[in-house]
Design an enzyme around this catalytic site. Structure first.
Site, PDB file in Angstrom:
ATOM      1  CE  LYS A 101       8.418 -51.067  28.798  1.00 41.68           C
ATOM      2  NZ  LYS A 101       8.700 -51.527  27.463  1.00 41.68           N
ATOM      3  CD1 TRP A 130      -1.922 -62.598  32.019  1.00 45.11           C
ATOM      4  CD2 TRP A 130      -3.159 -63.198  30.253  1.00 45.11           C
ATOM      5  NE1 TRP A 130      -2.334 -61.449  31.383  1.00 45.11           N
ATOM      6  CE2 TRP A 130      -3.095 -61.782  30.304  1.00 45.11           C
ATOM      7  CE3 TRP A 130      -3.887 -63.789  29.234  1.00 45.11           C
ATOM      8  CZ2 TRP A 130      -3.722 -60.970  29.371  1.00 45.11           C
ATOM      9  CZ3 TRP A 130      -4.514 -62.978  28.296  1.00 45.11           C
ATOM     10  CH2 TRP A 130      -4.417 -61.583  28.367  1.00 45.11           C
ATOM     11  CD  GLU A 179       4.483 -53.019  29.557  1.00 47.76           C
ATOM     12  OE1 GLU A 179       5.549 -52.390  29.384  1.00 47.76           O
ATOM     13  OE2 GLU A 179       4.340 -54.194  29.210  1.00 47.76           O
ATOM     14  CG  HIS A 202      -1.794 -30.373  14.063  1.00 47.94           C
ATOM     15  ND1 HIS A 202      -2.236 -29.412  13.189  1.00 47.94           N
ATOM     16  CD2 HIS A 202      -0.470 -30.560  13.809  1.00 47.94           C
ATOM     17  CE1 HIS A 202      -1.227 -29.040  12.405  1.00 47.94           C
ATOM     18  NE2 HIS A 202      -0.145 -29.721  12.774  1.00 47.94           N
ATOM     19  CB  CYS A 259      -0.976 -70.216  30.994  1.00 43.03           C
ATOM     20  SG  CYS A 259      -2.558 -69.405  30.746  1.00 43.03           S
ATOM     21  NE  ARG A 289       4.848 -69.152  29.188  1.00 42.82           N
ATOM     22  CZ  ARG A 289       5.253 -69.336  27.951  1.00 42.82           C
ATOM     23  NH1 ARG A 289       6.529 -69.283  27.669  1.00 42.82           N
ATOM     24  NH2 ARG A 289       4.401 -69.576  26.983  1.00 42.82           N
ATOM     25  N   GLY A 349      -3.278 -71.387  26.141  1.00 41.63           N
ATOM     26  CA  GLY A 349      -3.903 -71.033  24.862  1.00 41.63           C
ATOM     27  C   GLY A 349      -5.406 -70.948  24.992  1.00 41.63           C
TER      28      GLY A 349
HETATM   29  O1  M6R Z   1       7.638 -61.257  22.819  1.00 40.06           O
HETATM   30  P1  M6R Z   1       7.280 -60.102  21.941  1.00 40.06           P
HETATM   31  O2  M6R Z   1       8.419 -59.171  21.721  1.00 40.06           O
HETATM   32  O3  M6R Z   1       6.647 -60.524  20.651  1.00 40.06           O
HETATM   33  O4  M6R Z   1       6.169 -59.305  22.755  1.00 40.06           O
HETATM   34  C1  M6R Z   1       5.510 -58.216  22.182  1.00 40.06           C
HETATM   35  C2  M6R Z   1       4.777 -57.407  23.216  1.00 40.06           C
HETATM   36  O5  M6R Z   1       3.797 -58.193  23.847  1.00 40.06           O
HETATM   37  C3  M6R Z   1       5.721 -56.854  24.287  1.00 40.06           C
HETATM   38  O6  M6R Z   1       6.728 -56.078  23.718  1.00 40.06           O
HETATM   39  C4  M6R Z   1       4.934 -55.986  25.302  1.00 40.06           C
HETATM   40  O7  M6R Z   1       4.441 -54.851  24.687  1.00 40.06           O
HETATM   41  C5  M6R Z   1       5.852 -55.644  26.485  1.00 40.06           C
HETATM   42  N1  M6R Z   1       5.221 -56.022  27.704  1.00 40.06           N
HETATM   43  C6  M6R Z   1       6.169 -54.208  26.574  1.00 40.06           C
HETATM   44  O8  M6R Z   1       6.972 -53.896  27.661  1.00 40.06           O
END
Ligand code: M6R
Length: 610
Positions: free
Chosen positions: A483, A74, A486, A502, A2, A27, A99
């Protein structure tokens, strides 16, 4: 996860809070809210959905006061709704929280609260009730916070305001980050420095366990043993302009197109372009004595680590163990004494990665982190930091952070090889010069973006997509699939091409596009063979290779396939270049489908909960 913003200022706070929330919306974006203290009275406005809904609400019912807190959520506990949106408040106190409070049920039971006493389904609300009880007992805001903090279990950042106190804000952090901005007769709180960038460049980061009581011109920080402590005020290089979209439709598009520049910037930190040598700083590790390297990360950063496993093992022959951080931390793997553990994270705040780091620290590992945010918790808890120079990445889907992580990891792999005598001067020059070609070769790929857009017209219609690669390019297949999932919500899998026979080959028919990243390297014939097997079964292939690779493939099959021509590049460097067309493909599929590219559903940029 958040976003938190707090302002003790001279002007009306609501507009500034909304502006700060806009910068934090990446965020989390399920619901938003603000609260202010005006003439000693707490006021609040909240809305489910994006900030625009909150703005409309405030337009209907304006809210005054020069001090206030804001939150973009979030959801963890409780669905996204206005009732569950922060700030949570009583007449006495308003709280925003980032958190999770793990023991909120026990705390609520301890207060004798029944579900009907609760306004929301959140874990946060219990904090408000705990504080209210203390305040009703005649405790000051600071005493109340001091008494309830030790009761909270979990990871959190909190920002709190109190009725009757027009100039007092209290913040606290355990696990989740919280930054304080020091302005001219104004004080700011933010879950990251980006939100504070337009207001001040002077930032004070709280240490884990710290809490702070602030007025417009004073901050007093306490550590977790209630001792007053000084924390340095550092200048951030971020400015209000760091977070614009420029002429691009979305942040993700802008960030994809920034890659030549940010990779160039990153390279400048780790190689000497004129001498064509590596210039990685001394990490304080004698790699001749290292028996194993451990890498841990999440999501896209994990795939960057996976590419590095191939690089490090090939170049140095040092074994590399890699795992996603959420598995690693609970697997409690045995570790060699005095080993090296590498953590990769754009935000530097990902809870799973941070906890994996802390586990490795306890196992006496030397901690090297590759982070984009230098002031982040992961960076601060590491023995050595190699920063990516990606600049702020706002799009939830990671693009420029990934390719700069790969750039740093390749420089690191080469430097380890050099240190242990496995990379002579000639090879060093060869690889450094290949790295230096990246900005221009990536620009060439970006110039062909329209070709990818045309391919995306077809791919966007699919329900399932397979991405294939082999060797060092296998993680790029997984990253391409991530990607696409997402941002376009199309189901996709990244697979090692050699594994098709396989099992997954059973899925192949003309409704499942196959995206093959196939540089013309030592594995080309093997990968191309696997692709042909898919074509022979009616698979619709998009073949990504250089001109020689494409020519070879054309000779190997009479069936037509879609192709995307990638510039010729050194094979070791290829995964960095081949990341770009799969990013563009995902981007255009999402664009064609009309999804919310920068803020895809259910996701958040920085995952600071387990
Ligand atoms: O901030 P970070 O690199 O630690 O984040 C890790 C993952 O949460 C982040 O790479 C996530 O998978 C992305 N949204 C992928 O595009």
């Amino acid at each position: 996860m958040c976003g938190i913003i707090g302002i003790i200022g001279k002007n009306q706070a609501s507009e500034l809070l909304i502006d700060g929330l806009r910068r934090l919306e990446y965020r989390g974006y399920d619901s938003t809210g603000i609260a202010t203290v005006d003439d000693g009275i707490l006021n609040r406005r909240r809305a489910s959905g994006k900030i625009i809904n909150l703005e409309k609400e405030i337009l209907k019912k304006p809210i005054s006061g020069t001090m206030g807190i804001g939150h973009t959520r979030w959801a963890t506990h409780g669905v996204p709704s206005e009732n569950n949106a922060h700030p949570h408040m009583t007449e006495k106190v308003a709280v925003v929280h980032n958190g999770i409070i793990e023991n909120y049920r026990e705390l609520a039971d301890g207060l004798g609260l029944k579900p009907s006493d609760m306004e929301s389904e959140t874990d946060t609300e219990v904090i408000v009730h705990l504080l209210t009880q203390k305040l009703n007992d005649g405790k000051t805001p600071l005493q109340s916070v001091q008494e309830i903090l030790p009761q909270l279990k979990g990871a959190f950042a909190l920002c709190m305001i109190f009725s009757g106190h027009n100039n007092t804000m209290i913040g606290a952090r355990v696990g989740s980050p919280l930054a304080i901005g020091v302005g001219d007769g104004e004080t700011y709180f933010g879950s990251d420095a980006l939100a504070l960038a337009p207001y001040t460049q002077d930032i004070c980061y709280l240490n884990d366990g710290d809490y702070v009581i602030a007025t417009d011109d004073n901050i007093k920080i306490y550590d977790n043993s209630d001792k007053v402590v000084e924390r340095p005020i550092v200048k951030t290089s971020l400015s209000g302009d760091s977070v614009g979209r420029g002429n691009y439709e979305t942040f993700m598009e802008k960030e994809i197109h920034e890659q030549p520049t940010v990779i160039g910037d990153t390279l400048t930190s780790y190689i000497h372009p004129a001498k064509q040598t590596l210039t990685i700083p001394d990490l304080g590790v004698d790699f001749n004595k290292i028996e194993k390297i451990t890498i841990s990360a999440c999501g896209t950063a994990y795939y960057a680590g996976l590419v590095a496993k191939y690089w490090i093992e090939k170049l140095t022959r040092i074994p590399v163990e890699i795992d996603v951080a959420s598995e690693f931390r609970y697997r409690e793997p045995p570790m060699f004494k005095n080993g090296v553990a590498i953590f990769v994270s754009q935000s530097g705040e990902t809870m799973d990665t941070l906890e994996a780091l802390r586990y490795c620290k306890k196992q006496n590992q030397k901690i090297i982190s590759i982070v984009n945010v230098l002031e982040s918790t992961i960076a601060r808890e590491s023995d050595a930091i190699l920063q990516t120079q990606a600049g702020p990445e706002i799009g939830v889907a990671s693009t420029k952070a990934f390719t700069t992580q790969l750039t740093v990891l390749l420089c690191l792999s080469l430097s380890i090889a050099k240190q242990i005598g496995k990379l002579d001067k000639k090879l060093e020059k060869e690889f450094v010069s290949a790295l230096l070609e990246l900005p221009s070769t990536i620009s060439q790929v970006l110039a062909e973006a329209d070709n990818i857009k045309a391919i995306a017209e077809n791919v966007a219609k699919a329900k399932d997509v397979l991405f294939l690669g082999r060797g060092v390019n296998y993680p790029i297949a997984m990253e391409g699939a991530l990607k696409l999932k997402e941002i376009s919500y199309i189901h996709a899998e990244g697979y090692p091409a050699g594994e098709m026979k396989h099992g997954p080959i059973a899925l192949i028919d003309d409704s499942v596009p196959i995206i093959a990243s196939c540089p013309n390297d030592e594995l080309f014939d093997k990968t191309a063979g696997n692709i042909q097997e898919a074509i022979a079964r009616g698979g619709r292939v998009v073949f990504m290779s250089d001109s020689d690779g494409i020519a070879k493939m054309r000779k190997m099959t009479s069936t037509s396939f879609a192709e995307f021509c990638v510039p010729k590049i050194n094979h070791l460097v290829a995964p960095i270049l081949y990341s770009v067309p799969v990013q563009l493909l995902a981007y255009y599929c999402a664009f064609i489908k009309g999804t919310d590219i920068d803020q895809p559903r259910n996701l958040a940029k920085s995952v600071t909960v387990e």
